[in-house]
Design an enzyme around this catalytic site. Structure first.
Site, PDB file in Angstrom:
ATOM      1  N   ARG A  24      24.514  -6.693 -31.186  1.00 10.04           N
ATOM      2  CA  ARG A  24      25.577  -8.075 -30.867  1.00 10.04           C
ATOM      3  C   ARG A  24      25.163  -8.702 -29.633  1.00 10.04           C
ATOM      4  O   ARG A  24      25.280  -9.994 -29.577  1.00 10.04           O
ATOM      5  CB  ARG A  24      27.001  -7.618 -30.981  1.00 10.04           C
TER       6      ARG A  24
ATOM      7  N   ARG B 174      31.615  -9.018 -39.993  1.00  5.88           N
ATOM      8  CA  ARG B 174      31.946  -8.956 -38.615  1.00  5.88           C
ATOM      9  C   ARG B 174      31.051  -9.853 -37.661  1.00  5.88           C
ATOM     10  O   ARG B 174      31.479 -10.483 -36.797  1.00  5.88           O
ATOM     11  CB  ARG B 174      31.896  -7.530 -38.220  1.00  5.88           C
TER      12      ARG B 174
ATOM     13  N   ARG C  79      34.845  -7.451 -21.618  1.00  6.06           N
ATOM     14  CA  ARG C  79      34.456  -6.609 -22.824  1.00  6.06           C
ATOM     15  C   ARG C  79      34.920  -7.449 -24.250  1.00  6.06           C
ATOM     16  O   ARG C  79      35.842  -7.886 -24.196  1.00  6.06           O
ATOM     17  CB  ARG C  79      35.062  -5.348 -23.088  1.00  6.06           C
TER      18      ARG C  79
ATOM     19  N   ARG D   4      16.982   2.957 -23.110  1.00  9.68           N
ATOM     20  CA  ARG D   4      17.819   3.366 -24.165  1.00  9.68           C
ATOM     21  C   ARG D   4      18.106   2.337 -25.327  1.00  9.68           C
ATOM     22  O   ARG D   4      19.188   2.490 -26.057  1.00  9.68           O
ATOM     23  CB  ARG D   4      19.115   4.149 -23.711  1.00  9.68           C
TER      24      ARG D   4
ATOM     25  N   SER E  18      35.648  -4.855 -30.897  1.00 11.99           N
ATOM     26  CA  SER E  18      36.489  -4.679 -32.175  1.00 11.99           C
ATOM     27  C   SER E  18      37.520  -3.677 -32.086  1.00 11.99           C
ATOM     28  O   SER E  18      37.710  -2.745 -31.198  1.00 11.99           O
ATOM     29  CB  SER E  18      35.787  -4.253 -33.540  1.00 11.99           C
TER      30      SER E  18
ATOM     31  N   ASP F  98      39.753  -3.564 -38.597  1.00 11.50           N
ATOM     32  CA  ASP F  98      40.217  -2.866 -39.549  1.00 11.50           C
ATOM     33  C   ASP F  98      41.790  -2.816 -39.255  1.00 11.50           C
ATOM     34  O   ASP F  98      42.122  -2.763 -38.046  1.00 11.50           O
ATOM     35  CB  ASP F  98      39.448  -1.322 -39.784  1.00 11.50           C
TER      36      ASP F  98
ATOM     37  N   GLY G 186      29.964  -3.933 -27.681  1.00  9.21           N
ATOM     38  CA  GLY G 186      29.660  -2.414 -27.590  1.00  9.21           C
ATOM     39  C   GLY G 186      28.130  -2.264 -28.198  1.00  9.21           C
ATOM     40  O   GLY G 186      27.221  -1.587 -27.821  1.00  9.21           O
TER      41      GLY G 186
HETATM   42  N1  ADE Z   1      37.104  -0.114 -33.094  1.00 12.27           N
HETATM   43  C1  ADE Z   1      37.300  -0.602 -34.290  1.00 12.27           C
HETATM   44  N2  ADE Z   1      38.444  -0.249 -35.111  1.00 12.27           N
HETATM   45  C2  ADE Z   1      38.407   0.991 -34.424  1.00 12.27           C
HETATM   46  C3  ADE Z   1      39.453   1.911 -34.958  1.00 12.27           C
HETATM   47  N3  ADE Z   1      39.947   2.162 -35.941  1.00 12.27           N
HETATM   48  N4  ADE Z   1      39.453   3.233 -34.022  1.00 12.27           N
HETATM   49  C4  ADE Z   1      38.773   3.036 -32.710  1.00 12.27           C
HETATM   50  N5  ADE Z   1      37.981   2.108 -32.375  1.00 12.27           N
HETATM   51  C5  ADE Z   1      37.784   1.209 -33.272  1.00 12.27           C
END
Ligand code: ADE
Length: 237
Positions: free
Chosen positions: A27, A221, A90, A46, A93, A208, A23
């Site tokens: 990175r 990360r 892709r 951009r 995370s 997370d 994303g």
């Molecule tokens: N990418 C990483 N953590 C996320 C989350 N909690 N919600 C949506 N996309 C995420």
């Protein structure tokens, strides 16, 4: 029709048949700087950075998708349709929906469930589930196995919303649809691949967890995602 509104390369050969898509533009730069040789930047529009280089002598590109389905929808469509890219992986995370999705675990999205209107609006697709390309998934599973990296294959949730007023809703989505984790792009990527006759896969690292409230920092990360990147880089050809 190149260059496109969002990609400035004037030569299709500057982009490999396989593109890894994190994303975050930085990175993409980190992956190019750390893992690739003979790197050439092909996009900076951009600040959505795109690079092509070689990994163990084999050609591969890496370009950012930005966040969310509208963003990955644009970049993946232009790469597939106008730059003749065949495979987009892709690498992102995700937030775990169950305590079993531990921080730093690698998940391969078998398919993505979404309440997004992206696929319906883009191409009249009515279902709320879209699969990744099985052949790509099989290759990625083999690479993970060869590298000795454990990887879970599961359904994920592609959400348009990061901050929900009803935080507890993730429990329903897990119970009803079987999504083990949430991210914000795979559904649109899988849809574009499907309508254009191309291939897509989505590899995720748990950053997370909504059930346990654990989270990683942005510095942690950067390195923790190495396992996922190593699997994806084996796609170079
Ligand atoms: N990418 C990483 N953590 C996320 C989350 N909690 N919600 C949506 N996309 C995420």
């Amino acid at each position: 029709m190149i260059p496109t509104p969002h990609i400035e390369s004037r030569n299709k050969d500057e982009i490999a048949k396989t593109v890894l898509m994190p994303g975050d533009p930085l990175r993409a730069k980190f992956i190019a700087d750390t893992f690739l040789a003979d790197v050439k930047q092909f996009n900076g529009v951009r600040n959505v950075l795109g690079y092509t280089g070689t990994y163990n002598g084999r050609k591969i590109s890496v370009m950012a998708s930005g966040m969310g389905m509208p963003s990955i929808g644009i970049y993946s469509y232009e790469l597939y349709k106008f730059y003749h890219v065949e495979n987009i992986i892709r690498i992102g995370s995700c937030g775990g929906y169950t305590p079993d999705a531990k921080l730093y675990d690698v998940i391969l999205a078998k398919d993505a469930w979404s309440e997004s209107s992206y696929a319906k609006v883009q191409g009249g697709y009515e279902s709320d589930v879209i699969e990744g390309t099985p052949e790509l998934n099989q290759r990625l599973m083999r690479f993970a196995d060869e590298l000795g990296i454990p990887m879970q294959i599961a359904r994920i949730h592609s959400s348009d919303v990061f901050y929900r007023e009803n935080f507890e809703e993730y429990k329903k989505i897990y119970d009803k649809y079987g999504c083990v984790a949430v991210e914000m792009e795979a559904f649109a990527l899988f849809h574009n691949a499907k309508v254009l006759g191309k291939n897509a896969a989505c590899l995720l690292t748990v950053s997370d967890n909504l059930a346990t409230h654990e989270a990683t920092t942005s510095e942690e990360r950067q390195n923790a995602f190495t396992n996922m990147m190593k699997i994806a880089l084996e796609m170079a050809e």
